[in-house]
Design a protein around this motif. Structure first.
Motif, PDB file in Angstrom:
ATOM      1  N   TYR A  84       0.840  -1.207   0.000  1.00  0.00           N
ATOM      2  CA  TYR A  84       0.000   0.000   0.000  1.00  0.00           C
ATOM      3  C   TYR A  84       0.876   1.258   0.000  1.00  0.00           C
ATOM      4  O   TYR A  84       0.658   2.184  -0.793  1.00  0.00           O
ATOM      5  N   TYR A  85       1.880   1.283   0.872  1.00  0.00           N
ATOM      6  CA  TYR A  85       2.731   2.471   0.958  1.00  0.00           C
ATOM      7  C   TYR A  85       3.815   2.509  -0.127  1.00  0.00           C
ATOM      8  O   TYR A  85       4.465   3.538  -0.312  1.00  0.00           O
ATOM      9  N   LEU A  86       3.949   1.391  -0.860  1.00  0.00           N
ATOM     10  CA  LEU A  86       4.754   1.430  -2.078  1.00  0.00           C
ATOM     11  C   LEU A  86       3.894   1.894  -3.257  1.00  0.00           C
ATOM     12  O   LEU A  86       4.376   1.947  -4.389  1.00  0.00           O
ATOM     13  N   GLN A  87       2.626   2.198  -2.968  1.00  0.00           N
ATOM     14  CA  GLN A  87       1.655   2.654  -3.970  1.00  0.00           C
ATOM     15  C   GLN A  87       1.395   1.587  -5.019  1.00  0.00           C
ATOM     16  O   GLN A  87       1.034   1.880  -6.164  1.00  0.00           O
ATOM     17  N   GLN A  88       1.540   0.326  -4.620  1.00  0.00           N
ATOM     18  CA  GLN A  88       1.177  -0.819  -5.464  1.00  0.00           C
ATOM     19  C   GLN A  88      -0.199  -1.295  -4.989  1.00  0.00           C
ATOM     20  O   GLN A  88      -0.344  -2.266  -4.247  1.00  0.00           O
ATOM     21  N   LEU A  93      -4.533  -4.502  -2.271  1.00  0.00           N
ATOM     22  CA  LEU A  93      -5.944  -4.866  -2.143  1.00  0.00           C
ATOM     23  C   LEU A  93      -6.118  -6.376  -2.045  1.00  0.00           C
ATOM     24  O   LEU A  93      -6.895  -6.873  -1.218  1.00  0.00           O
ATOM     25  N   ALA A  94      -5.380  -7.115  -2.859  1.00  0.00           N
ATOM     26  CA  ALA A  94      -5.491  -8.578  -2.838  1.00  0.00           C
ATOM     27  C   ALA A  94      -5.091  -9.137  -1.473  1.00  0.00           C
ATOM     28  O   ALA A  94      -5.746 -10.049  -0.934  1.00  0.00           O
ATOM     29  N   TYR A  95      -4.011  -8.603  -0.894  1.00  0.00           N
ATOM     30  CA  TYR A  95      -3.563  -9.086   0.413  1.00  0.00           C
ATOM     31  C   TYR A  95      -4.569  -8.726   1.509  1.00  0.00           C
ATOM     32  O   TYR A  95      -4.862  -9.559   2.386  1.00  0.00           O
ATOM     33  N   PHE A  96      -5.111  -7.518   1.488  1.00  0.00           N
ATOM     34  CA  PHE A  96      -6.061  -7.128   2.537  1.00  0.00           C
ATOM     35  C   PHE A  96      -7.377  -7.925   2.430  1.00  0.00           C
ATOM     36  O   PHE A  96      -8.009  -8.229   3.446  1.00  0.00           O
ATOM     37  N   LYS A  97      -7.777  -8.247   1.218  1.00  0.00           N
ATOM     38  CA  LYS A  97      -8.960  -9.103   1.067  1.00  0.00           C
ATOM     39  C   LYS A  97      -8.710 -10.490   1.655  1.00  0.00           C
ATOM     40  O   LYS A  97      -9.612 -11.100   2.248  1.00  0.00           O
ATOM     41  N   LYS A  98      -7.485 -10.985   1.495  1.00  0.00           N
ATOM     42  CA  LYS A  98      -7.134 -12.281   2.094  1.00  0.00           C
ATOM     43  C   LYS A  98      -7.162 -12.200   3.619  1.00  0.00           C
ATOM     44  O   LYS A  98      -7.559 -13.168   4.300  1.00  0.00           O
ATOM     45  N   VAL A  99      -6.774 -11.053   4.175  1.00  0.00           N
ATOM     46  CA  VAL A  99      -6.844 -10.860   5.630  1.00  0.00           C
ATOM     47  C   VAL A  99      -8.278 -11.050   6.112  1.00  0.00           C
ATOM     48  O   VAL A  99      -8.540 -11.758   7.095  1.00  0.00           O
ATOM     49  N   LEU A 100      -9.233 -10.426   5.425  1.00  0.00           N
ATOM     50  CA  LEU A 100     -10.633 -10.549   5.837  1.00  0.00           C
ATOM     51  C   LEU A 100     -11.141 -11.975   5.687  1.00  0.00           C
ATOM     52  O   LEU A 100     -11.981 -12.435   6.470  1.00  0.00           O
ATOM     53  N   GLU A 101     -10.641 -12.671   4.688  1.00  0.00           N
ATOM     54  CA  GLU A 101     -11.030 -14.077   4.509  1.00  0.00           C
ATOM     55  C   GLU A 101     -10.545 -14.930   5.666  1.00  0.00           C
ATOM     56  O   GLU A 101     -11.261 -15.808   6.169  1.00  0.00           O
ATOM     57  N   LEU A 102      -9.314 -14.669   6.112  1.00  0.00           N
ATOM     58  CA  LEU A 102      -8.722 -15.454   7.207  1.00  0.00           C
ATOM     59  C   LEU A 102      -9.125 -14.936   8.581  1.00  0.00           C
ATOM     60  O   LEU A 102      -9.114 -15.695   9.559  1.00  0.00           O
ATOM     61  N   HIS A 103      -9.461 -13.635   8.660  1.00  0.00           N
ATOM     62  CA  HIS A 103      -9.757 -13.000   9.944  1.00  0.00           C
ATOM     63  C   HIS A 103     -10.969 -12.081   9.774  1.00  0.00           C
ATOM     64  O   HIS A 103     -10.836 -10.850   9.747  1.00  0.00           O
ATOM     65  N   PRO A 104     -12.171 -12.665   9.630  1.00  0.00           N
ATOM     66  CA  PRO A 104     -13.377 -11.864   9.354  1.00  0.00           C
ATOM     67  C   PRO A 104     -13.590 -10.770  10.406  1.00  0.00           C
ATOM     68  O   PRO A 104     -13.363 -10.977  11.592  1.00  0.00           O
ATOM     69  N   GLY A 105     -14.011  -9.597   9.918  1.00  0.00           N
ATOM     70  CA  GLY A 105     -14.312  -8.497  10.837  1.00  0.00           C
ATOM     71  C   GLY A 105     -13.130  -7.617  11.177  1.00  0.00           C
ATOM     72  O   GLY A 105     -13.256  -6.707  12.001  1.00  0.00           O
ATOM     73  N   ASP A 106     -11.973  -7.845  10.551  1.00  0.00           N
ATOM     74  CA  ASP A 106     -10.784  -7.031  10.842  1.00  0.00           C
ATOM     75  C   ASP A 106     -11.023  -5.603  10.346  1.00  0.00           C
ATOM     76  O   ASP A 106     -11.029  -5.331   9.141  1.00  0.00           O
ATOM     77  N   GLU A 107     -11.218  -4.669  11.285  1.00  0.00           N
ATOM     78  CA  GLU A 107     -11.569  -3.297  10.920  1.00  0.00           C
ATOM     79  C   GLU A 107     -10.442  -2.581  10.181  1.00  0.00           C
ATOM     80  O   GLU A 107     -10.687  -1.803   9.251  1.00  0.00           O
ATOM     81  N   TYR A 108      -9.199  -2.833  10.587  1.00  0.00           N
ATOM     82  CA  TYR A 108      -8.078  -2.157   9.940  1.00  0.00           C
ATOM     83  C   TYR A 108      -7.949  -2.606   8.486  1.00  0.00           C
ATOM     84  O   TYR A 108      -7.705  -1.790   7.583  1.00  0.00           O
ATOM     85  N   ALA A 109      -8.113  -3.908   8.257  1.00  0.00           N
ATOM     86  CA  ALA A 109      -8.043  -4.403   6.882  1.00  0.00           C
ATOM     87  C   ALA A 109      -9.161  -3.798   6.038  1.00  0.00           C
ATOM     88  O   ALA A 109      -8.949  -3.434   4.874  1.00  0.00           O
ATOM     89  N   GLN A 110     -10.355  -3.674   6.622  1.00  0.00           N
ATOM     90  CA  GLN A 110     -11.469  -3.112   5.878  1.00  0.00           C
ATOM     91  C   GLN A 110     -11.206  -1.654   5.501  1.00  0.00           C
ATOM     92  O   GLN A 110     -11.548  -1.215   4.393  1.00  0.00           O
ATOM     93  N   GLU A 111     -10.591  -0.883   6.399  1.00  0.00           N
ATOM     94  CA  GLU A 111     -10.256   0.503   6.081  1.00  0.00           C
ATOM     95  C   GLU A 111      -9.303   0.576   4.893  1.00  0.00           C
ATOM     96  O   GLU A 111      -9.471   1.406   3.987  1.00  0.00           O
TER      97      GLU A 111
END
Length: 542
Positions: A84-88, A93-111
């Motif tokens: 994200y901070y490398l502006q890629q 987005l793909a990694y953060f979506k995987k976070v929600l899949e593995l850890h549903p409800g993660d507010e930071y990932a959703q942001e």
């Protein structure tokens, strides 16, 4: 305590360098995947927003262990964060979506998902104009843009350095004060004639629809960054759009439910150079004739977390109704005020305009319906919570062309506010919001100019909610036309300071109080008078 536990403790204490030194000092065969993940997190936490080298190090440390950590949401979050901070953004987005899949409800990932989707121009149930999403479109007559000119205009007009990490011919992505700006050339008109349909709402630009039909491409502009306030994000958004309006083939700006004429957008944005909010860039004030009278609505308040507002079916001049709603919207955004169902608002001490909240008439969703009442000549232009406004005094100074600094219009407001600061009479909300300023000011009152704080942070307003309940009652007693009154005491001090003859001289044109030198002597003299008035008021109550 093993090293992993120690790293967690260091991380909680923001001691990231200790983590890096401890892990990198280990022999290679002792650098486990878990420790590499902790090392990568330390590099990410240590990095500034634009510190590309450290984020690249984090990715390099994490990548070799992808299979090992394929079901670990923390690893995916750290990869997403670095990308994200490398502006890629697509990779992030793909990694953060995987976070929600593995850890549903993660507010930071959703942001982060919300930010990534906004930046990529995606639409979803989670992303729309209701989530602080500053997204707009600059319509172009040709499928081309001058990226170098945009970078120059950002610098010359707004002193914004658009430093790219990775150059791309069809995009400009850069960071400003922990906010990310993205401008992308989209090689097609906005789909489904959406822009043309909304252009019909612009009653100020008769050619809006026909001009909008001519666009062949558009620039997508987005400003992201949860760490910055909505107001700061909004200001930066307007500055970038205004710079885009100087592109050779620009036709219009599609945002806030309509299409703006480029020159109108530029003129409205210029108000920021006078320390005013760009209300007309942020909010569209729609007008139409209802079955029983004039109707007016806002479009854009929800971006700032506020309800849209409506005035319905009133017998009045359309522009008077619009200006009425402009004043209320300006007050709400300037003071981060929240209007509630069942409350009232007014532009004078006697005015009580009802507020109700219900399903919108002019636009979908819940809206605030504001009761309308035409102002008499003696009515002011500010809500009922107003104690004083520097604009009243600034207007006199400007109209009479007095040979003094405009900052003098804030002199006596600063004195009144300082007295309450020194006596701890501020409200809890105000004290929390401006905690840093108050700490600095109490340490050294003359290290900062309280007049500038009033002008730049409080927009020249003294409002009752700034003070605790007792001080609000005191203001109602002392700050007005009754006797005694703070304005009268200021005027009396001016008479004593200059003497009767000079006080009444043509030099001052009836505004002698604006000529009193602002300084410690002035404050201490007035502070003694306010002390006396407070004591008199307390005795009168007992």
């Amino acid at each position: 305590m093993d090293l992993i536990q120690q790293c967690q403790l260091w991380n909680e204490n923001d001691e990231y360098q200790k983590i890096i030194e401890a892990i990198e000092a280990l022999p290679t065969d002792e650098q486990t995947p878990e420790l590499m993940s902790e090392l990568a997190r330390a590099y990410c936490n240590l990095a500034e927003v634009d510190d590309r080298e450290l984020y690249e190090k984090a990715v390099a440390l994490l990548q070799p262990h992808a299979e090992y950590f394929k079901d670990d949401y923390r690893w995916h979050f750290r990869m997403g964060y670095a990308h994200y901070y490398l502006q890629q953004i697509e990779e992030a987005l793909a990694y953060f979506k995987k976070v929600l899949e593995l850890h549903p409800g993660d507010e930071y990932a959703q942001e982060f998902i919300d930010d990534c989707q906004e930046l990529l121009g995606e639409t979803s149930a989670e992303v729309d104009e209701y989530r602080g999403a500053f997204v707009g479109f600059v319509l172009l007559a040709e499928n081309a843009w001058n990226k170098e000119q945009l970078i120059q205009d950002l610098k010359s007009e707004w002193e914004i350095e658009a430093c790219e990490e990775e150059a791309h011919p069809e995009a400009l992505v850069f960071s400003v004060d922990k906010m990310i700006v993205a401008v992308s050339l989209m090689s097609a008109p906005i789909p489904e004639h959406e822009a043309e349909e909304n252009a019909a709402n612009n009653y100020l630009w008769p050619q809006a629809v026909e001009t909008t039909k001519m666009h062949q491409a558009h620039l997508l502009v987005a400003v992201l960054g949860k760490k910055a306030s909505l107001i700061e994000r909004g200001k930066l958004f307007v500055k970038v759009i205004a710079a885009c309006c100087r592109q050779p083939s620009v036709l219009g700006v599609y945002t806030s439910g309509t299409v703006f004429q480029p020159q109108f957008y530029l003129d409205s944005a210029a108000l920021m150079k006078e320390n005013e909010l760009p209300i007309f860039n942020w909010i569209w004030f729609g007008l139409y004739q209802g079955e029983q009278g004039v109707c007016c609505y806002t479009y854009g308040m929800r971006v700032f977390g506020k309800d849209e507002m409506e005035v319905l079916d009133v017998e009045a001049e359309p522009l008077d109704v619009r200006d009425f709603l402009v004043d209320i919207a300006t007050y709400v955004l300037s003071n981060d005020a929240t209007l509630q169902d069942g409350e009232t608002i007014g532009f004078s001490a006697d005015q009580r305009l009802p507020i109700s909240r219900s399903e919108g008439v002019s636009l979908p969703g819940m809206t605030l319906k504001i009761g309308y009442e035409e102002l008499s000549e003696e009515d002011g232009e500010y809500p009922e919570e107003l104690i004083d406004c520097a604009d009243f005094h600034l207007q006199s100074l400007q109209e009479k062309q007095l040979p003094i600094e405009e900052l003098n219009a804030y002199n006596h407001l600063a004195i009144y506010l300082r007295w309450h600061i020194e006596h701890d009479h501020l409200s809890e909300d105000f004290s929390q919001q401006y905690e840093d300023m108050l700490t600095l000011f109490k340490t050294d009152p003359w290290r900062m100019d309280l007049r500038e704080f009033l002008r730049e942070e409080l927009y020249g307003l003294l409002l009752l909610p700034y003070f605790d309940e007792e001080s609000q009652d005191f203001a109602r007693y002392y700050y007005g036309d009754s006797t005694p009154s703070f304005p009268a005491d200021i005027d009396d001090y001016a008479r004593q300071y200059f003497g009767e003859e000079q006080y009444h001289s043509e030099e001052f044109e009836g505004e002698a109080y604006l000529f009193i030198p602002y300084g410690e002597e002035y404050y201490q003299k007035m502070a003694q008078i306010i002390d006396q008035r407070w004591e008199q008021w307390q005795q009168a109550k007992s």
